[in-house]
Design a protein around this motif. Structure first.
Motif, PDB file in Angstrom:
ATOM      1  N   THR A   1      -5.930   4.013  -3.700  1.00  0.00           N
ATOM      2  CA  THR A   1      -5.338   2.842  -3.041  1.00  0.00           C
ATOM      3  C   THR A   1      -6.388   2.062  -2.264  1.00  0.00           C
ATOM      4  OG1 THR A   1      -3.238   4.041  -2.825  1.00  0.00           O
ATOM      5  CG2 THR A   1      -3.532   2.088  -1.434  1.00  0.00           C
TER       6      THR A   1
ATOM      7  N   VAL B   1       1.883   1.970  -3.549  1.00  0.00           N
ATOM      8  CA  VAL B   1       0.714   2.373  -4.346  1.00  0.00           C
ATOM      9  C   VAL B   1       0.240   3.754  -3.936  1.00  0.00           C
ATOM     10  CG1 VAL B   1      -1.664   1.797  -4.967  1.00  0.00           C
ATOM     11  CG2 VAL B   1       0.026  -0.028  -4.700  1.00  0.00           C
TER      12      VAL B   1
ATOM     13  N   PHE C   1       0.821  -1.206   0.000  1.00  0.00           N
ATOM     14  CA  PHE C   1       0.000   0.000   0.000  1.00  0.00           C
ATOM     15  C   PHE C   1       0.859   1.261   0.000  1.00  0.00           C
ATOM     16  CE2 PHE C   1      -3.496  -2.593   2.250  1.00  0.00           C
ATOM     17  CZ  PHE C   1      -4.152  -2.819   1.049  1.00  0.00           C
TER      18      PHE C   1
END
Length: 403
Positions: A375, A367, A364
């Protein structure tokens, strides 16, 4: 009346409730404001993800062994006290940490003891509550009360003094938690016949499918439910690691960011008050599937640019995405595992949950640094997969046979 209040505070329920209230003060400031403090120390979004995930990976390596030690000890409280005191003293090292590697090391040293002690605390309190005919949720709710209080107080202090006040507050809360652990009751102590908190629960024969050893926890239907719960928990990763950064970039002041975190926990309190009644009507896994569906809805909403009031509404869904998932999983484990390895079983669940969370927090982080709010679409997918795994568990073992 004063005597009754004093008696209640000194009871097993009162002492456990006191500890939960102080246990989550440090969490209440760390969850919303750690990312902002780390950014003020010059760390990148990816660095923030690593700092959040490193203690989790370390916990994964040792958690089950800590649970096993706790089960073999004369009482679970010994391990809880040791973990709380170690975390408190370790937090002081953060004052001397500068740069990514130093902060990573000192933060891990501080958070790791707390993390390995958390499942032991939950397992010990659940078993104590069942033995004494108490409602675990009404003990655990005080943890959320402390968390909300820390959210609001910390938000006010950061708005008044800036992000520099984060560290003194956090360290103070860690030290207070260590001191409060010293008053914990003996969780394995039997309730006397004249115990005013309620009669002892009659010991029912174990269900034929109840796990009697840790090996039984790896049966497919049991493992799928735990993995599904872990995926729902892991889907919260972007919120925990980057929620405050997202709202800060949206121009929201700390006086709004603090209440945004607090409103979710305030809604969670309602879950604790009503859970005992809900759990009597629905199986733990049915509740987990419901939580997965609401969690998907929450993260889809977070992936869009919503007004402030929209964020508040989405945060209120924390009552289900976290509250129902947390209590439902605890009930599932307590229903299906013997007390002889309660802490080890809960530690195993925590390992699976936190390992999944740590893995996805790192993902995460990469991203989020490139895409920001979208996300959360990954979070929605992850929660959906979790719900599907729990559904398969239900197909394998009918919930009507649950203890």
């Amino acid at each position: 009346m004063l005597f009754s209040m004093r008696e209640a505070l000194l009871s097993h329920q009162g002492r456990a409730s006191n500890f939960y209230a102080f246990k989550f003060l440090a969490v209440g400031i760390a969850v919303p404001f750690l990312p902002l403090w780390l950014k003020s120390q010059g760390l990148s979004d990816s660095d923030v993800g690593f700092v959040n995930s490193a203690p989790i990976w370390m916990m994964v390596l040792i958690n089950i062994f800590v649970g096993r030690i706790a089960d073999k000890a004369s009482d679970w409280r010994q391990v809880i006290i040791a973990a709380s005191l170690l975390s408190g003293f370790a937090s002081i090292t953060l004052f001397f940490a500068h740069g990514f590697w130093a902060i990573l090391f000192c933060w891990t040293l501080t958070v790791l003891p707390f993390m390995v002690g958390a499942p032991v605390t939950d397992a010990a309190t659940v078993r104590m509550a069942r033995r004494r005919n108490l409602d675990f949720a009404m003990i655990r709710v005080w943890g959320t009360v402390g968390y909300v209080a820390a959210n609001l107080f910390s938000g006010w202090m950061l708005n008044l003094s800036g992000v520099g006040i984060f560290l003194p507050l956090f360290v103070s809360f860690c030290l207070i938690r260590g001191l409060m652990s010293l008053q914990l009751p003996k969780f394995r102590a039997e309730a006397p016949e004249d115990e005013k908190l309620g009669p002892e629960v009659a010991v029912a024969p174990p269900h034929p499918l109840q796990a009697q050893t840790i090996k039984d926890a790896f049966r497919p239907w049991f493992a799928l439910a735990i993995l599904g719960s872990a995926f729902i928990v892991a889907s919260h990763g972007p919120l925990y690691a980057f929620g405050s950064i997202l709202w800060d970039r949206a121009g929201l002041p700390s006086t709004i960011i603090g209440p945004l975190w607090a409103i979710g926990s305030a809604a969670e309190i309602l879950t604790f008050f009503v859970f005992a009644r809900i759990a009597k009507r629905f199986s733990a896994r049915h509740l987990l599937i419901f939580a997965a569906a609401i969690t998907v809805l929450r993260w889809v909403g977070m992936s869009f640019d919503v007004p402030v009031w929209g964020f508040f509404l989405l945060q209120m869904l924390h009552a289900i995405s976290f509250g129902i998932t947390y209590l439902g999983t605890l009930n599932f484990v307590a229903n299906w595992t013997a007390e002889t390895f309660a802490a080890e079983a809960q530690s195993l669940v925590q390992v699976v949950s936190q390992a999944t969370l740590a893995t996805f927090i790192v993902l995460f982080g990469f991203v989020f640094s490139n895409f920001g709010a979208p996300t959360f679409m990954l979070s929605a997918i992850l929660a959906g997969i979790g719900g599907a795994l729990i559904f398969v568990s239900l197909v394998l073992v009918n919930p009507r046979s649950e203890a």
